[in-house]
Design a protein around this motif. Structure first.
Motif, PDB file in Angstrom:
ATOM      1  N   LYS A  23      83.236  33.301  27.226  1.00 20.76           N
ATOM      2  CA  LYS A  23      82.553  34.595  27.231  1.00 20.76           C
ATOM      3  C   LYS A  23      81.105  34.428  27.696  1.00 20.76           C
ATOM      4  O   LYS A  23      80.602  35.230  28.472  1.00 20.76           O
ATOM      5  CB  LYS A  23      82.613  35.225  25.848  1.00 20.76           C
ATOM      6  CG  LYS A  23      82.004  36.613  25.794  1.00 20.76           C
ATOM      7  CD  LYS A  23      82.406  37.341  24.547  1.00 20.76           C
ATOM      8  CE  LYS A  23      81.764  38.667  24.350  1.00 20.76           C
ATOM      9  NZ  LYS A  23      81.402  39.437  25.459  1.00 20.76           N
ATOM     10  N   ALA A  24      80.443  33.394  27.243  1.00 19.75           N
ATOM     11  CA  ALA A  24      79.059  33.138  27.660  1.00 19.75           C
ATOM     12  C   ALA A  24      78.990  32.860  29.157  1.00 19.75           C
ATOM     13  O   ALA A  24      78.085  33.335  29.851  1.00 19.75           O
ATOM     14  CB  ALA A  24      78.479  31.968  26.871  1.00 19.75           C
ATOM     15  N   MET A  25      79.947  32.094  29.675  1.00 22.66           N
ATOM     16  CA  MET A  25      79.987  31.800  31.123  1.00 22.66           C
ATOM     17  C   MET A  25      80.227  33.082  31.911  1.00 22.66           C
ATOM     18  O   MET A  25      79.617  33.304  32.956  1.00 22.66           O
ATOM     19  CB  MET A  25      81.097  30.784  31.427  1.00 22.66           C
ATOM     20  CG  MET A  25      80.799  29.388  30.978  1.00 22.66           C
ATOM     21  SD  MET A  25      79.613  28.586  32.025  1.00 22.66           S
ATOM     22  CE  MET A  25      80.602  28.318  33.459  1.00 22.66           C
ATOM     23  N   ASN A  26      81.129  33.921  31.405  1.00 21.81           N
ATOM     24  CA  ASN A  26      81.448  35.177  32.076  1.00 21.81           C
ATOM     25  C   ASN A  26      80.223  36.089  32.108  1.00 21.81           C
ATOM     26  O   ASN A  26      79.917  36.700  33.136  1.00 21.81           O
ATOM     27  CB  ASN A  26      82.629  35.856  31.374  1.00 21.81           C
ATOM     28  CG  ASN A  26      83.212  36.970  32.217  1.00 21.81           C
ATOM     29  OD1 ASN A  26      83.028  36.997  33.424  1.00 21.81           O
ATOM     30  ND2 ASN A  26      83.924  37.868  31.575  1.00 21.81           N
ATOM     31  N   ASP A  27      79.500  36.186  30.995  1.00 22.50           N
ATOM     32  CA  ASP A  27      78.284  37.001  30.937  1.00 22.50           C
ATOM     33  C   ASP A  27      77.228  36.457  31.894  1.00 22.50           C
ATOM     34  O   ASP A  27      76.542  37.212  32.582  1.00 22.50           O
ATOM     35  CB  ASP A  27      77.736  37.040  29.509  1.00 22.50           C
ATOM     36  CG  ASP A  27      78.624  37.844  28.566  1.00 22.50           C
ATOM     37  OD1 ASP A  27      79.468  38.621  29.066  1.00 22.50           O
ATOM     38  OD2 ASP A  27      78.458  37.691  27.339  1.00 22.50           O
ATOM     39  N   SER A  28      77.105  35.142  31.926  1.00 24.16           N
ATOM     40  CA  SER A  28      76.136  34.505  32.825  1.00 24.16           C
ATOM     41  C   SER A  28      76.494  34.786  34.290  1.00 24.16           C
ATOM     42  O   SER A  28      75.624  35.094  35.101  1.00 24.16           O
ATOM     43  CB  SER A  28      76.093  33.010  32.573  1.00 24.16           C
ATOM     44  OG  SER A  28      75.253  32.385  33.502  1.00 24.16           O
ATOM     45  N   LEU A  29      77.782  34.695  34.606  1.00 24.74           N
ATOM     46  CA  LEU A  29      78.236  34.954  35.971  1.00 24.74           C
ATOM     47  C   LEU A  29      77.982  36.400  36.365  1.00 24.74           C
ATOM     48  O   LEU A  29      77.511  36.674  37.472  1.00 24.74           O
ATOM     49  CB  LEU A  29      79.728  34.618  36.101  1.00 24.74           C
ATOM     50  CG  LEU A  29      80.339  34.807  37.480  1.00 24.74           C
ATOM     51  CD1 LEU A  29      79.676  33.866  38.483  1.00 24.74           C
ATOM     52  CD2 LEU A  29      81.837  34.574  37.430  1.00 24.74           C
ATOM     53  N   GLN A  30      78.246  37.318  35.443  1.00 22.09           N
ATOM     54  CA  GLN A  30      77.988  38.730  35.732  1.00 22.09           C
ATOM     55  C   GLN A  30      76.501  38.981  35.935  1.00 22.09           C
ATOM     56  O   GLN A  30      76.100  39.750  36.797  1.00 22.09           O
ATOM     57  CB  GLN A  30      78.539  39.611  34.615  1.00 22.09           C
ATOM     58  CG  GLN A  30      80.039  39.739  34.632  1.00 22.09           C
ATOM     59  CD  GLN A  30      80.558  40.585  33.481  1.00 22.09           C
ATOM     60  OE1 GLN A  30      79.842  40.858  32.518  1.00 22.09           O
ATOM     61  NE2 GLN A  30      81.825  40.968  33.573  1.00 22.09           N
ATOM     62  N   GLY A  31      75.672  38.328  35.134  1.00 22.11           N
ATOM     63  CA  GLY A  31      74.221  38.453  35.285  1.00 22.11           C
ATOM     64  C   GLY A  31      73.763  37.942  36.644  1.00 22.11           C
ATOM     65  O   GLY A  31      72.913  38.561  37.300  1.00 22.11           O
ATOM     66  N   GLN A  32      74.311  36.821  37.071  1.00 20.93           N
ATOM     67  CA  GLN A  32      73.951  36.264  38.382  1.00 20.93           C
ATOM     68  C   GLN A  32      74.403  37.180  39.509  1.00 20.93           C
ATOM     69  O   GLN A  32      73.680  37.382  40.485  1.00 20.93           O
ATOM     70  CB  GLN A  32      74.566  34.877  38.553  1.00 20.93           C
ATOM     71  CG  GLN A  32      73.893  33.808  37.756  1.00 20.93           C
ATOM     72  CD  GLN A  32      74.588  32.464  37.922  1.00 20.93           C
ATOM     73  OE1 GLN A  32      75.732  32.387  38.349  1.00 20.93           O
ATOM     74  NE2 GLN A  32      73.870  31.392  37.576  1.00 20.93           N
ATOM     75  N   MET A  59      86.415  28.339  19.877  1.00 20.52           N
ATOM     76  CA  MET A  59      85.256  27.692  20.473  1.00 20.52           C
ATOM     77  C   MET A  59      85.272  27.884  21.982  1.00 20.52           C
ATOM     78  O   MET A  59      84.269  28.235  22.561  1.00 20.52           O
ATOM     79  CB  MET A  59      85.262  26.204  20.103  1.00 20.52           C
ATOM     80  CG  MET A  59      84.118  25.460  20.657  1.00 20.52           C
ATOM     81  SD  MET A  59      82.778  25.562  19.507  1.00 20.52           S
ATOM     82  CE  MET A  59      81.746  24.309  20.140  1.00 20.52           C
ATOM     83  N   GLY A  60      86.427  27.640  22.603  1.00 13.46           N
ATOM     84  CA  GLY A  60      86.537  27.814  24.042  1.00 13.46           C
ATOM     85  C   GLY A  60      86.329  29.250  24.459  1.00 13.46           C
ATOM     86  O   GLY A  60      85.802  29.538  25.519  1.00 13.46           O
ATOM     87  N   PHE A  61      86.737  30.190  23.581  1.00 14.49           N
ATOM     88  CA  PHE A  61      86.572  31.607  23.885  1.00 14.49           C
ATOM     89  C   PHE A  61      85.095  31.980  23.947  1.00 14.49           C
ATOM     90  O   PHE A  61      84.666  32.707  24.827  1.00 14.49           O
ATOM     91  CB  PHE A  61      87.305  32.449  22.833  1.00 14.49           C
ATOM     92  CG  PHE A  61      87.101  33.922  23.015  1.00 14.49           C
ATOM     93  CD1 PHE A  61      87.727  34.599  24.050  1.00 14.49           C
ATOM     94  CD2 PHE A  61      86.261  34.642  22.168  1.00 14.49           C
ATOM     95  CE1 PHE A  61      87.540  35.952  24.226  1.00 14.49           C
ATOM     96  CE2 PHE A  61      86.068  35.992  22.351  1.00 14.49           C
ATOM     97  CZ  PHE A  61      86.705  36.652  23.383  1.00 14.49           C
TER      98      PHE A  61
END
Length: 143
Positions: free
Chosen positions: A7-16, A1-3
């Protein structure tokens, strides 16, 4: 679940980060276009001014030469000297290599004499701005 969340946070950060990079690139392109347009306007203004000043200079040279011959006094020609310098400068600015020489000298200053570009008391900081803002807001409140 944490993974999955990570991963979603990492993708969001890369998008930003990508969006911020694109915004910065757009701002740099816009600033460069504005600088180019301002420089083009300056050159165009100089060329237009040169037309009028060239006419004035030519007429003055003819009239002063005529006056010097009629009065037999070469001192009447003296105003041609400063007018000639102004005309030469404007011609060099509008059609010559003055802008390239200025650019070269500016690059030389940036490369070899960067200490001349330092602000007195160093660069402004956030703390400096806050001190000024607070002192000014107290000034306006007291009145």
């Amino acid at each position: 679940m944490g993974f999955v969340f990570s991963k979603a946070m990492n993708d969001s950060l890369q998008g930003q980060q990508e969006f911020m990079r694109q915004q910065l690139e757009r701002q740099l392109v816009l600033q460069n276009l504005m600088r180019e347009r301002q420089t083009a306007m300056q050159i165009a203004w100089t060329r237009e001014f040169l037309k009028y000043f060239g006419t004035f200079f030519g007429l003055s040279a003819v009239l002063l030469t005529t006056g010097a011959i009629k009065k037999k006094n070469p001192a009447v020609l003296l105003p041609i000297l400063p007018l000639g310098f102004v005309f030469s400068y404007q011609y060099d600015m509008g059609y010559g290599t003055l802008l390239q020489r200025i650019k070269g000298e500016a690059e030389n200053i940036l490369d070899t004499q960067s200490t001349l570009l330092e602000l007195p008391k160093g660069p402004l900081t956030y703390e400096d701005l806050e001190k000024i803002r607070i002192s000014q807001s107290k000034f306006f409140i007291e009145k």
